[in-house]
Design a protein around this motif. Structure first.
Motif, PDB file in Angstrom:
ATOM      1  N   PHE A 107       0.758  -1.239   0.086  1.00 14.91           N
ATOM      2  CA  PHE A 107       0.180  -0.173   0.017  1.00 14.91           C
ATOM      3  C   PHE A 107       0.897   1.262   0.000  1.00 14.91           C
ATOM      4  O   PHE A 107       0.198   2.319  -0.161  1.00 14.91           O
ATOM      5  N   ASN A 108       2.140   1.090   0.357  1.00 13.66           N
ATOM      6  CA  ASN A 108       2.967   2.325   0.476  1.00 13.66           C
ATOM      7  C   ASN A 108       4.015   2.298  -0.427  1.00 13.66           C
ATOM      8  O   ASN A 108       4.356   3.381  -1.213  1.00 13.66           O
ATOM      9  N   ARG A 109       4.920   1.410  -0.596  1.00 14.20           N
ATOM     10  CA  ARG A 109       6.310   1.445  -1.044  1.00 14.20           C
ATOM     11  C   ARG A 109       6.062   1.123  -2.714  1.00 14.20           C
ATOM     12  O   ARG A 109       6.724   1.990  -3.414  1.00 14.20           O
ATOM     13  N   PHE A 110       5.032   0.254  -3.093  1.00 16.57           N
ATOM     14  CA  PHE A 110       5.074   0.019  -4.462  1.00 16.57           C
ATOM     15  C   PHE A 110       4.404   1.104  -5.336  1.00 16.57           C
ATOM     16  O   PHE A 110       4.934   1.579  -6.282  1.00 16.57           O
ATOM     17  N   PRO A 111       3.399   1.753  -4.607  1.00 16.71           N
ATOM     18  CA  PRO A 111       2.627   3.062  -5.211  1.00 16.71           C
ATOM     19  C   PRO A 111       3.731   4.271  -5.286  1.00 16.71           C
ATOM     20  O   PRO A 111       3.494   4.902  -6.167  1.00 16.71           O
ATOM     21  N   LYS A 112       4.794   3.958  -4.437  1.00 14.92           N
ATOM     22  CA  LYS A 112       5.662   5.228  -4.354  1.00 14.92           C
ATOM     23  C   LYS A 112       6.559   5.261  -5.559  1.00 14.92           C
ATOM     24  O   LYS A 112       7.132   6.117  -6.170  1.00 14.92           O
ATOM     25  N   LEU A 113       6.738   3.938  -6.093  1.00 12.55           N
ATOM     26  CA  LEU A 113       7.317   4.036  -7.600  1.00 12.55           C
ATOM     27  C   LEU A 113       6.610   4.759  -8.729  1.00 12.55           C
ATOM     28  O   LEU A 113       7.315   5.444  -9.371  1.00 12.55           O
TER      29      LEU A 113
END
Lengths: 48, 417
Positions: free
Chosen positions: B42-48
């Protein structure tokens, strides 16, 4: 729902739950802290 | 001999669930995997995607603000409002990462390495450094968010070297950040970032440890005996008692981390936001050339700002497009990620003054050295002197605009006519 809601609500809810857990769960006998003091306050009110 | 080693490994790997420590650790591993998975999904992958969007916004014909940072100041907004806007956006962006960090830090103290468990401190200087270096990239947190986790491992015997290796490993050796840097920037800059990240993670911690040791009295030196400062509780404990203890410790430690580190990090976040307001197109042209002073200024700027994880990539890309040259870019690309006021102030509680000053200075020196090496390469091989992959027409447009003047304004005027 505004974008900042998740950013505010997630930590808000998380730390509120953790604070409640801190109060509700009994502490070790040798470990008085704010959580146990609040817990004792509630216990005293019930006993009264 | 071989059977002895095998038995030793087996005994270390065996998980006797009778003791309370083992029960807590097993539950801790499960909780850690669950919250780490949620955090990544929910946070790191969307950050890409966010960083990719930032890169698109800076390479467009009109540079848009990204993550609260605006290179071109809106004349209608005051300095104070720009500063507050950036700082608040920064704090909002790191809120979820920081919540994850507080939870993991207290999880380490209460479940994974509860009081009485075998400490982190074994393995000597190299071992502690490697543990920090390996755990860091898994955490995948920025240099501010990793502070609570590094504080907790420091309490469990990680020492200065393990603590700093964890900070560096998480903030500079994050795999998505390294991948993104190598894809976005030309090889000279991308490779320099990877090499300096690995070296800093492995060397800064031990270097700070040795500097801290010099002059320290024998009484104050850390004890290398892994078991000396810790009790080894192996008594059996019921699941109910073990979990009650561990969950209460987790809740208490999380709240205390929030109270102790939250205000410091917020104030330092505003300090960092103030420094970044200094960056403007005029400043880039004046100070960030391919020379020693440019590298020194870029390194200094880097350690004076805290940025969310991977923010340094679009930031440096934008500065390159606006005229920053490759050597200061290499220095800033490393130091902006490696630490800042939030990191240093947060760690001041666990590192002594000498260790903290050494940590700040060595981080600066690493950034400076990276810049100097890139400068030497860029001067000797001029064809490599380009930090941003010029793959888009927008990048070419920006280069043309620098050479021929503000083309876009003229085109816009013609369209409006």
């Amino acid at each position: 729902m505004p974008e900042w809601w998740l950013e505010a609500m997630l930590p808000g809810i998380t730390f509120t739950i953790l604070f409640i857990i801190w109060i509700v769960l009994p502490s070790r006998p040798e470990e008085p802290d704010i959580g146990s003091k609040i817990r004792m306050l509630f216990k005293d009110d019930k006993n009264d | 001999m071989t059977s002895q080693i095998v038995n030793k490994i087996k005994s270390r790997m065996s998980f006797d669930l009778n003791s309370g420590v083992a029960k807590k650790r097993l539950a801790g591993i499960i909780i850690f995997v669950v919250i780490l998975t949620l955090f990544f999904v929910f946070n790191r992958f969307p950050k890409l995607d966010i960083v990719e969007g930032d890169l698109e916004s800076i390479t467009g014909p009109v540079i848009e603000c990204f993550q609260g940072f605006c290179i071109e100041a809106d004349p209608d907004t005051s300095f104070i409002s720009r500063w507050v806007n950036f700082s608040v956006t920064y704090l909002r962006l790191i809120t979820i990462g920081m919540t994850f960090a507080f939870l993991v830090a207290s999880l380490v103290e209460s479940f994974l390495l509860p009081p009485g468990s075998r400490p982190w401190s074994g393995g000597g200087l190299l071992g502690r450094t490697l543990k920090g270096a390996l755990l860091g990239p898994l955490m995948n947190l920025c240099s501010a968010c990793i502070v609570p986790v590094s504080t907790s491992v420091n309490k469990r015997g990680a020492g200065i070297e393990g603590t700093i290796a964890l900070v560096q490993g998480s903030s500079t050796m994050s795999v998505p950040a390294l991948l993104m840097a190598s894809l976005v920037f030309a090889p000279l800059l991308g490779v320099s970032r990877i090499i300096i990240s690995i070296l800093s993670t492995l060397l800064i911690g031990p270097a700070v440890y040795w500097i801290d040791r010099i002059g320290a009295s024998n009484e104050l030196q850390t004890n290398d005996d892994p078991g000396a400062n810790f009790l080894n509780i192996t008594e059996s404990q019921s699941w109910k008692i073990a979990m009650t203890e561990a969950f209460r410790d987790w809740a208490k430690a999380s709240c205390l981390y929030l109270i102790k580190l939250g205000p410091i990090m917020t104030i330092a976040g505003f300090g960092s936001g103030l420094v970044i307001q200094w960056i403007s197109p005029q400043v880039i042209g004046t100070y960030f050339g391919n020379h020693i002073l440019g590298i020194a200024i870029a390194s200094t700027l880097g350690i004076l700002i805290n940025v969310p994880l991977m923010f340094e990539i679009p930031l440096v890309a934008l500065l390159l497009l606006l005229g920053m040259e490759v050597a200061p870019a290499a220095a800033l690309l490393f130091t902006a990620a490696a630490g800042g006021p939030v990191t240093f102030w947060g760690l001041s509680r666990i590192l002594g003054r000498r260790a903290l000053v050494s940590f700040v200075s060595i981080t600066w020196i690493f950034g400076f050295i990276a810049g100097v090496i890139v400068l030497l390469i860029a001067l000797n091989v001029p064809s490599l002197d380009w930090g941003f992959r010029p793959t888009t027409t927008a990048a070419e447009y920006r280069a043309a605009e620098r050479t021929y003047g503000p083309l876009w304004g003229a085109i816009e005027e013609n369209i409006n006519k």
